[in-house]
Design a protein around this motif. Sequence first.
Motif, PDB file in Angstrom:
ATOM      1  N   LEU A  20      -2.465   5.641  -6.329  1.00 26.84           N
ATOM      2  CA  LEU A  20      -2.632   4.989  -5.036  1.00 26.84           C
ATOM      3  C   LEU A  20      -2.680   3.488  -5.243  1.00 26.84           C
ATOM      4  O   LEU A  20      -3.534   2.997  -5.985  1.00 26.84           O
ATOM      5  N   LEU A  57     -13.973   6.674   4.462  1.00 27.17           N
ATOM      6  CA  LEU A  57     -14.023   6.483   3.017  1.00 27.17           C
ATOM      7  C   LEU A  57     -14.694   5.163   2.711  1.00 27.17           C
ATOM      8  O   LEU A  57     -14.232   4.109   3.160  1.00 27.17           O
ATOM      9  N   LEU A  71      -6.018   1.978  -6.817  1.00 22.50           N
ATOM     10  CA  LEU A  71      -7.300   2.611  -6.505  1.00 22.50           C
ATOM     11  C   LEU A  71      -7.598   3.605  -7.625  1.00 22.50           C
ATOM     12  O   LEU A  71      -6.879   4.585  -7.789  1.00 22.50           O
ATOM     13  N   GLY A  86      -7.117   1.692   5.368  1.00 20.34           N
ATOM     14  CA  GLY A  86      -5.710   2.077   5.327  1.00 20.34           C
ATOM     15  C   GLY A  86      -4.820   0.965   5.837  1.00 20.34           C
ATOM     16  O   GLY A  86      -5.299  -0.054   6.339  1.00 20.34           O
ATOM     17  N   ALA A  87      -3.505   1.193   5.702  1.00 21.73           N
ATOM     18  CA  ALA A  87      -2.538   0.146   6.026  1.00 21.73           C
ATOM     19  C   ALA A  87      -2.512  -0.188   7.515  1.00 21.73           C
ATOM     20  O   ALA A  87      -2.199  -1.314   7.896  1.00 21.73           O
ATOM     21  N   HIS A  88      -2.830   0.791   8.375  1.00 15.96           N
ATOM     22  CA  HIS A  88      -2.794   0.547   9.822  1.00 15.96           C
ATOM     23  C   HIS A  88      -4.153   0.762  10.473  1.00 15.96           C
ATOM     24  O   HIS A  88      -4.258   0.819  11.698  1.00 15.96           O
ATOM     25  N   LEU A 121     -12.602   1.829   3.410  1.00 15.72           N
ATOM     26  CA  LEU A 121     -11.143   1.857   3.211  1.00 15.72           C
ATOM     27  C   LEU A 121     -10.517   2.168   4.569  1.00 15.72           C
ATOM     28  O   LEU A 121     -10.708   3.254   5.112  1.00 15.72           O
ATOM     29  N   ALA A 157      -7.091   5.315   8.327  1.00 17.11           N
ATOM     30  CA  ALA A 157      -7.563   6.170   7.229  1.00 17.11           C
ATOM     31  C   ALA A 157      -8.766   7.008   7.661  1.00 17.11           C
ATOM     32  O   ALA A 157      -9.436   6.685   8.638  1.00 17.11           O
ATOM     33  N   ILE A 188      -5.681   8.521   3.843  1.00 17.10           N
ATOM     34  CA  ILE A 188      -5.622   7.200   3.217  1.00 17.10           C
ATOM     35  C   ILE A 188      -4.790   6.201   4.011  1.00 17.10           C
ATOM     36  O   ILE A 188      -4.958   5.005   3.870  1.00 17.10           O
ATOM     37  N   ASP A 189      -3.882   6.683   4.851  1.00 16.00           N
ATOM     38  CA  ASP A 189      -3.053   5.813   5.688  1.00 16.00           C
ATOM     39  C   ASP A 189      -2.304   4.747   4.882  1.00 16.00           C
ATOM     40  O   ASP A 189      -2.468   3.549   5.115  1.00 16.00           O
ATOM     41  N   PRO A 190      -1.446   5.178   3.943  1.00 15.09           N
ATOM     42  CA  PRO A 190      -0.633   4.190   3.223  1.00 15.09           C
ATOM     43  C   PRO A 190       0.570   3.776   4.072  1.00 15.09           C
ATOM     44  O   PRO A 190       0.853   4.399   5.103  1.00 15.09           O
ATOM     45  N   GLU A 191       1.284   2.741   3.629  1.00 16.37           N
ATOM     46  CA  GLU A 191       2.497   2.351   4.355  1.00 16.37           C
ATOM     47  C   GLU A 191       3.662   3.261   4.019  1.00 16.37           C
ATOM     48  O   GLU A 191       4.564   3.447   4.835  1.00 16.37           O
ATOM     49  N   LEU A 242       1.502   5.405  -1.805  1.00 14.09           N
ATOM     50  CA  LEU A 242       1.120   6.522  -2.653  1.00 14.09           C
ATOM     51  C   LEU A 242       2.320   6.786  -3.545  1.00 14.09           C
ATOM     52  O   LEU A 242       3.433   6.954  -3.043  1.00 14.09           O
ATOM     53  N   ARG A 271       9.571   6.338   5.575  1.00 10.97           N
ATOM     54  CA  ARG A 271       8.290   6.095   4.883  1.00 10.97           C
ATOM     55  C   ARG A 271       8.187   6.865   3.577  1.00 10.97           C
ATOM     56  O   ARG A 271       7.490   6.439   2.676  1.00 10.97           O
ATOM     57  N   SER A 319       0.861  -1.193   0.000  1.00  9.23           N
ATOM     58  CA  SER A 319       0.000   0.000   0.000  1.00  9.23           C
ATOM     59  C   SER A 319       0.887   1.229   0.000  1.00  9.23           C
ATOM     60  O   SER A 319       1.593   1.475   0.974  1.00  9.23           O
ATOM     61  N   LEU A 340      -3.287   0.198  -3.073  1.00 12.72           N
ATOM     62  CA  LEU A 340      -3.754  -0.233  -1.750  1.00 12.72           C
ATOM     63  C   LEU A 340      -3.892  -1.743  -1.738  1.00 12.72           C
ATOM     64  O   LEU A 340      -4.652  -2.304  -2.537  1.00 12.72           O
TER      65      LEU A 340
END
Lengths: 425, 425
Positions: free
Chosen positions: A257, B257, A264, B266-268, B264, B271, A354-357, A245, A395, A243, A259
């Motif tokens: 994105l 979302l 996405l 998110g990774a953790h 959605l 999100a 979005i909370d990506p890694e 961005l 990150r 995951s 995920l």
Amino acid sequence: MTISPPASPSGSAAHSGKPPAPRSLGAKADKDTVRRSNLSLVLRAVHDTGESTRAQVAARVGLTRAAVSSLVEQLLEGGFLAEYGKTFSGQAGRPGTVLKVARTGVAGLGVEINVDYLAVCVVDLAGTDRVRLTEHLDNRTRRPSDVLCRVAELALRAIDSATAQELRPVGVQLALPGLISEGTVRHAPNLGWNDITVVSRFHRILAVERRPLPPLPVSADNEANLAALAELWFGDPQETPRSFLYLSGEVGVGGALVLGGELLRGAHGFAGEIGHVVAQADGPPCRCGARGCLEQYAGQRALLRNAGLDEDAGVPGVVELERRAVDEDGPALTALYTAGEKLGLVLSGAVNLIDPEAVVLGGAYRGLAEWLVPAADQVLSERVVSGLWRVGSGRVRAASLCTDAARGAAAQAVQAVLNDPLAYA
Amino acid sequence: MTISPPASPSGSAAHSGKPPAPRSLGAKADKDTVRRSNLSLVLRAVHDTGESTRAQVAARVGLTRAAVSSLVEQLLEGGFLAEYGKTFSGQAGRPGTVLKVARTGVAGLGVEINVDYLAVCVVDLAGTDRVRLTEHLDNRTRRPSDVLCRVAELALRAIDSATAQELRPVGVQLALPGLISEGTVRHAPNLGWNDITVVSRFHRILAVERRPLPPLPVSADNEANLAALAELWFGDPQETPRSFLYLSGEVGVGGALVLGGELLRGAHGFAGEIGHVVAQADGPPCRCGARGCLEQYAGQRALLRNAGLDEDAGVPGVVELERRAVDEDGPALTALYTAGEKLGLVLSGAVNLIDPEAVVLGGAYRGLAEWLVPAADQVLSERVVSGLWRVGSGRVRAASLCTDAARGAAAQAVQAVLNDPLAYA
């Protein structure tokens, strides 16, 4: 979003690029459907592992050894798999024959149209790039039909080179910098293209040139999407999370994105437009019509201009910027720090949402990451509520590959084969 | 993110809230697994359609009529389905018996802990709310353990009321305003909670109080996530798209979302934190430690303060703000317009990134949408590159339901039953 050309010979399902929807266990799947699905399952198992014996495939996909052998036979006959000698596992039992995906036969063709270059790429079933042609030129000053004809010439040369290597491209994926839906570039501000029906036009040009050969199915997608997929599929597996961005710092700042290993795309296929997220509401006007978009601070032209370089210098300008940064040139460092701060500001919003890694910096950003990341990290550490984006967390990182939308596109074209090999036998 | 409590009797799979991963057609699914999966398929078919005959279920899920009859028999015996007389389709053939999900038996318990209220809700298998208790109080001034004991009392009263209606809650879902992972509130700035292990604590309290009854599995999720699911599942189907950004305008501005009908996370699991997306980089300090977050312009306290009202007035304050806006009170209109502009600014970034179909305004925003939407629409029309967010497009809209994280939570608890009814027979 990808669509079929009007005259596509193989139907939209064959090249939509998406795996077929999983069917419920209870669904009345007829025998043919099950076999097609199982052929894909076995081919993907070999593809994903690089090499496998029949026994390893059987263990991986949960089919009997006999069923796998029969499916493998069909895939060998169809030219999708090849046998490569024996393997000795070190354990009891007979050695198995190693299976790999074939290095000849079906292939994918990726065609990238960008602001200042054209690129085409042919990949085989394993995703290895076997042909690659690039031409640098300014597409902003040319009519769309001229650009499409020019890149079609390049594509035909690539197909010839592929043929000489016994590769047979079975699908074309276009990559363009802009909003794309239903095979049409709706809006590509940096190319100046609006509502250009690229898929049907390119399909027609290629079909005419290749007569009497049957036409190839053509799809189109955003170049940042395809570059992100290239990073996901071919990037360093240790460095590339599932995951992230992705930012492509080209003339425009593209974004994508990924995920959980999937792109996405959004409700209309327009997700990822991070270049037009506001960095400062009252900032300078942007080509999109708004003010203070990220592109106005961290786009290639803004970076070059702020560093005292010619804003239209393109790739050589970026190389010069990097050289000056290495030499600790004041204006270069200031331009990169400012861009890094604005990147951090916009990315903090994206991360909170979005909370990506991770955030992966591609394109021109890849070589400049060393100077962009510290400023971006600082802002992210102050603004991301999860507290996971500390300075030095790693990150925000440089892409492990040079941006390669053309290879991502070619590999995307191959996905259709992996999803339903029988359609291409 | 939801997790099992340490002493959960039914295993994490039974209440993870996610449907089981689809298995490939080729997988060696043993007979028991297939039957469990098919029981879920049939129960969901009846659940999703509201009512169905066996023949309609068979057509919908693609199983034979005989197989469906056998599965329905087992679901009737287990108390998950009930028969409701005959239906005449108007076509040839025998009338079928109408099946609906049972109104008694297994149920879900939702427990919401918010800044200024506690709420519990019991829903039946159909998602209908059958018990609902709310208590208004300021949780910011109380210790987490006191709050958890207080809400557990409320939950026990709700369970008693449910029992009186022959309902049996089989799982508890907590809803809290903050970042939640692994059953722990990592950070809830408006409650002032950090690293509070809510799931294990609540599980223990409830287990002690309910002895000698077996303990119930407990999970926890962000309240905006659960309010968004409530809107998705129970909102006006004409008004609720499958992909939307949900905003809960409470003391904090929560967000969630929903993409293609799925949350959605998110990774953790963090999100949706739109309240802390930057609206103006040099703006006023926020509780999260950053400056100029959206919450500082469009949060309930900022709205009330800017309108000349007591910023801690809570729900009555919002009612008064709405009254003043109706009366065209200058400061009230200005406060709402400013909040709408900042909402539009932050939403334009979110829309450019994620490309949802709509933005749904819940919580306090629902009643105030009439005044917030015009300013937000104006900014979105200027800043969203797709051009789809024109003024008056109706894409920014009031939620069709009052924010109802407790009902969303209770319905989420029921998902586990729909996924594997046999585990609860």
